[in-house]
Design a protein around this motif. Structure first.
Motif, PDB file in Angstrom:
ATOM      1  N   GLN A  96       0.831  -1.212   0.000  1.00  0.00           N
ATOM      2  CA  GLN A  96       0.000   0.000   0.000  1.00  0.00           C
ATOM      3  C   GLN A  96       0.862   1.257   0.000  1.00  0.00           C
ATOM      4  N   LYS A  97       1.908   1.262   0.832  1.00  0.00           N
ATOM      5  CA  LYS A  97       2.808   2.413   0.872  1.00  0.00           C
ATOM      6  C   LYS A  97       3.534   2.601  -0.462  1.00  0.00           C
ATOM      7  N   GLU A  98       3.944   1.508  -1.085  1.00  0.00           N
ATOM      8  CA  GLU A  98       4.614   1.595  -2.384  1.00  0.00           C
ATOM      9  C   GLU A  98       3.665   2.165  -3.435  1.00  0.00           C
ATOM     10  N   MET A  99       2.391   1.773  -3.370  1.00  0.00           N
ATOM     11  CA  MET A  99       1.414   2.304  -4.316  1.00  0.00           C
ATOM     12  C   MET A  99       1.209   3.804  -4.079  1.00  0.00           C
ATOM     13  N   GLU A 100       1.099   4.206  -2.818  1.00  0.00           N
ATOM     14  CA  GLU A 100       0.921   5.625  -2.519  1.00  0.00           C
ATOM     15  C   GLU A 100       2.125   6.439  -2.979  1.00  0.00           C
ATOM     16  N   TYR A 101       3.316   5.890  -2.779  1.00  0.00           N
ATOM     17  CA  TYR A 101       4.543   6.585  -3.212  1.00  0.00           C
ATOM     18  C   TYR A 101       4.597   6.685  -4.739  1.00  0.00           C
ATOM     19  N   ALA A 102       4.210   5.595  -5.420  1.00  0.00           N
ATOM     20  CA  ALA A 102       4.205   5.613  -6.893  1.00  0.00           C
ATOM     21  C   ALA A 102       3.179   6.608  -7.418  1.00  0.00           C
ATOM     22  N   ASN A 103       2.026   6.709  -6.763  1.00  0.00           N
ATOM     23  CA  ASN A 103       1.026   7.698  -7.172  1.00  0.00           C
ATOM     24  C   ASN A 103       1.555   9.125  -7.009  1.00  0.00           C
TER      25      ASN A 103
ATOM     26  N   LEU B 160       4.753  10.064  -7.033  1.00  0.00           N
ATOM     27  CA  LEU B 160       5.774  10.313  -8.052  1.00  0.00           C
ATOM     28  C   LEU B 160       5.149  10.563  -9.422  1.00  0.00           C
ATOM     29  N   SER B 161       4.066   9.868  -9.701  1.00  0.00           N
ATOM     30  CA  SER B 161       3.394  10.052 -10.990  1.00  0.00           C
ATOM     31  C   SER B 161       2.814  11.458 -11.091  1.00  0.00           C
ATOM     32  N   ARG B 162       2.242  11.945  -9.997  1.00  0.00           N
ATOM     33  CA  ARG B 162       1.695  13.315 -10.009  1.00  0.00           C
ATOM     34  C   ARG B 162       2.815  14.352 -10.164  1.00  0.00           C
ATOM     35  N   ILE B 163       3.936  14.110  -9.493  1.00  0.00           N
ATOM     36  CA  ILE B 163       5.069  15.035  -9.600  1.00  0.00           C
ATOM     37  C   ILE B 163       5.615  15.059 -11.021  1.00  0.00           C
ATOM     38  N   ALA B 164       5.743  13.858 -11.640  1.00  0.00           N
ATOM     39  CA  ALA B 164       6.262  13.783 -13.010  1.00  0.00           C
ATOM     40  C   ALA B 164       5.333  14.485 -13.989  1.00  0.00           C
ATOM     41  N   ALA B 165       4.018  14.320 -13.776  1.00  0.00           N
ATOM     42  CA  ALA B 165       3.059  14.979 -14.667  1.00  0.00           C
ATOM     43  C   ALA B 165       3.124  16.500 -14.514  1.00  0.00           C
TER      44      ALA B 165
ATOM     45  N   HIS C 277      13.195  14.284 -21.747  1.00  0.00           N
ATOM     46  CA  HIS C 277      13.506  13.686 -20.449  1.00  0.00           C
ATOM     47  C   HIS C 277      12.273  13.710 -19.532  1.00  0.00           C
ATOM     48  N   ALA C 278      11.526  14.799 -19.531  1.00  0.00           N
ATOM     49  CA  ALA C 278      10.313  14.906 -18.706  1.00  0.00           C
ATOM     50  C   ALA C 278       9.247  13.909 -19.161  1.00  0.00           C
ATOM     51  N   GLU C 279       9.115  13.751 -20.456  1.00  0.00           N
ATOM     52  CA  GLU C 279       8.144  12.787 -20.981  1.00  0.00           C
ATOM     53  C   GLU C 279       8.538  11.361 -20.597  1.00  0.00           C
ATOM     54  N   GLU C 280       9.834  11.074 -20.610  1.00  0.00           N
ATOM     55  CA  GLU C 280      10.310   9.746 -20.206  1.00  0.00           C
ATOM     56  C   GLU C 280      10.020   9.481 -18.732  1.00  0.00           C
ATOM     57  N   LEU C 281      10.203  10.506 -17.911  1.00  0.00           N
ATOM     58  CA  LEU C 281       9.903  10.361 -16.482  1.00  0.00           C
ATOM     59  C   LEU C 281       8.415  10.072 -16.248  1.00  0.00           C
ATOM     60  N   VAL C 282       7.581  10.711 -17.036  1.00  0.00           N
ATOM     61  CA  VAL C 282       6.139  10.464 -16.910  1.00  0.00           C
ATOM     62  C   VAL C 282       5.806   9.020 -17.272  1.00  0.00           C
ATOM     63  N   LEU C 283       6.371   8.530 -18.365  1.00  0.00           N
ATOM     64  CA  LEU C 283       6.108   7.154 -18.780  1.00  0.00           C
ATOM     65  C   LEU C 283       6.594   6.158 -17.721  1.00  0.00           C
TER      66      LEU C 283
ATOM     67  N   GLU D  88       4.301   6.296 -14.645  1.00  0.00           N
ATOM     68  CA  GLU D  88       3.004   5.652 -14.912  1.00  0.00           C
ATOM     69  C   GLU D  88       3.134   4.136 -14.891  1.00  0.00           C
ATOM     70  N   LEU D  89       4.251   3.623 -15.418  1.00  0.00           N
ATOM     71  CA  LEU D  89       4.488   2.177 -15.392  1.00  0.00           C
ATOM     72  C   LEU D  89       4.670   1.678 -13.956  1.00  0.00           C
ATOM     73  N   ASN D  90       5.461   2.417 -13.176  1.00  0.00           N
ATOM     74  CA  ASN D  90       5.649   2.040 -11.767  1.00  0.00           C
ATOM     75  C   ASN D  90       4.338   2.126 -10.994  1.00  0.00           C
ATOM     76  N   GLN D  91       3.546   3.114 -11.306  1.00  0.00           N
ATOM     77  CA  GLN D  91       2.253   3.270 -10.646  1.00  0.00           C
ATOM     78  C   GLN D  91       1.337   2.083 -10.953  1.00  0.00           C
ATOM     79  N   LYS D  92       1.343   1.657 -12.206  1.00  0.00           N
ATOM     80  CA  LYS D  92       0.502   0.528 -12.602  1.00  0.00           C
ATOM     81  C   LYS D  92       0.945  -0.757 -11.906  1.00  0.00           C
ATOM     82  N   GLU D  93       2.250  -1.006 -11.883  1.00  0.00           N
ATOM     83  CA  GLU D  93       2.763  -2.217 -11.230  1.00  0.00           C
ATOM     84  C   GLU D  93       2.484  -2.207  -9.728  1.00  0.00           C
ATOM     85  N   ALA D  94       2.685  -1.066  -9.094  1.00  0.00           N
ATOM     86  CA  ALA D  94       2.440  -0.964  -7.648  1.00  0.00           C
ATOM     87  C   ALA D  94       0.962  -1.151  -7.327  1.00  0.00           C
ATOM     88  N   THR D  95       0.099  -0.607  -8.158  1.00  0.00           N
ATOM     89  CA  THR D  95      -1.351  -0.751  -7.935  1.00  0.00           C
ATOM     90  C   THR D  95      -1.784  -2.197  -8.106  1.00  0.00           C
ATOM     91  N   GLU D  96      -1.283  -2.866  -9.143  1.00  0.00           N
ATOM     92  CA  GLU D  96      -1.631  -4.275  -9.353  1.00  0.00           C
ATOM     93  C   GLU D  96      -1.120  -5.154  -8.207  1.00  0.00           C
TER      94      GLU D  96
END
Length: 201
Positions: A124-131, A133-138, A160-166, A169-177
């Motif tokens: 749960q903490k990893e998912m919250e952290y990934a969320n 980071l995803s908001r910060i990257a966006a 570079h910013a677009e790569e960070l977003v991608l 988002e991938l880390n967010q998806k994996e953490a959520t699953e």
């Protein structure tokens, strides 16, 4: 909107102990041995019997009474009493063994429940952290795009910013699953009708 249904560690362990089939089986086995011991205590013990007889006229002694009640007390012979003591001792030994198995199983179930709970809490903490980071990257991408329009940022910064977003988002998806998978295991272990969707830390 999803309503958060939280659960804490103490509540989770209590539900696991209550609904774990292996633990309930051990407890049921112990109750069976206790019932067997109580049955053995009743075997071959002193027995009191009574009989009631009715005589229309006179009884065999010539008395003018029409009713008579007889009582008799019987005591089992020695070898039956010895067998009774053996059966009771055997039942007591089985009760002690069942109790030991129950305690060991209970302790193991508690350890496994605590481990699963904290693994889910970490997910749960990893998912919250990934969320986060995803908001910060966006947000960072928005700023870079705005600077790019104003010709204050290089094209490389934008890439570079677009790569960070991608990546975020991938880390967010994996953490959520992963969190959902752990949460499903948690719900299955307590077999509750209302789905738990959050760990209370």
């Amino acid at each position: 909107e999803t309503v958060e249904n939280c659960i804490d560690l103490n509540t989770y362990i209590r539900l696991v102990l209550k609904r774990n089939p292996e633990l309930q089986s051990k407890l049921h086995l112990k109750d069976q041995y206790i019932a067997r011991k109580n049955e053995h205590k009743k075997m071959y013990g002193p027995e009191l019997s009574s009989s009631f007889r009715y005589f229309p006229n006179r009884d065999e002694y010539g008395l003018n009474r029409k009713y008579r009640t007889n009582f008799s007390l019987t005591q089992p012979i020695w070898f039956k009493r010895k067998r009774r003591r053996f059966l009771i001792s055997d039942a007591e030994a089985r009760i002690d063994q069942a109790q030991s198995q129950y305690v060991r199983t209970r302790n193991r179930v508690i350890r496994e429940a605590a481990y699963n709970y904290f693994e889910t809490a970490i997910a749960q903490k990893e998912m919250e952290y990934a969320n986060q980071l995803s908001r910060i990257a966006a947000k960072n991408l928005e700023l870079i795009q705005q600077r790019r329009k104003e010709r204050e940022a290089r094209h490389l910064e934008l890439l570079h910013a677009e790569e960070l977003v991608l990546r975020s988002e991938l880390n967010q998806k994996e953490a959520t699953e992963n969190f959902r998978f752990m949460m499903n295991l948690l719900n299955q272990s307590i077999n509750t009708s209302s789905m738990i969707n959050k760990i209370k830390l």
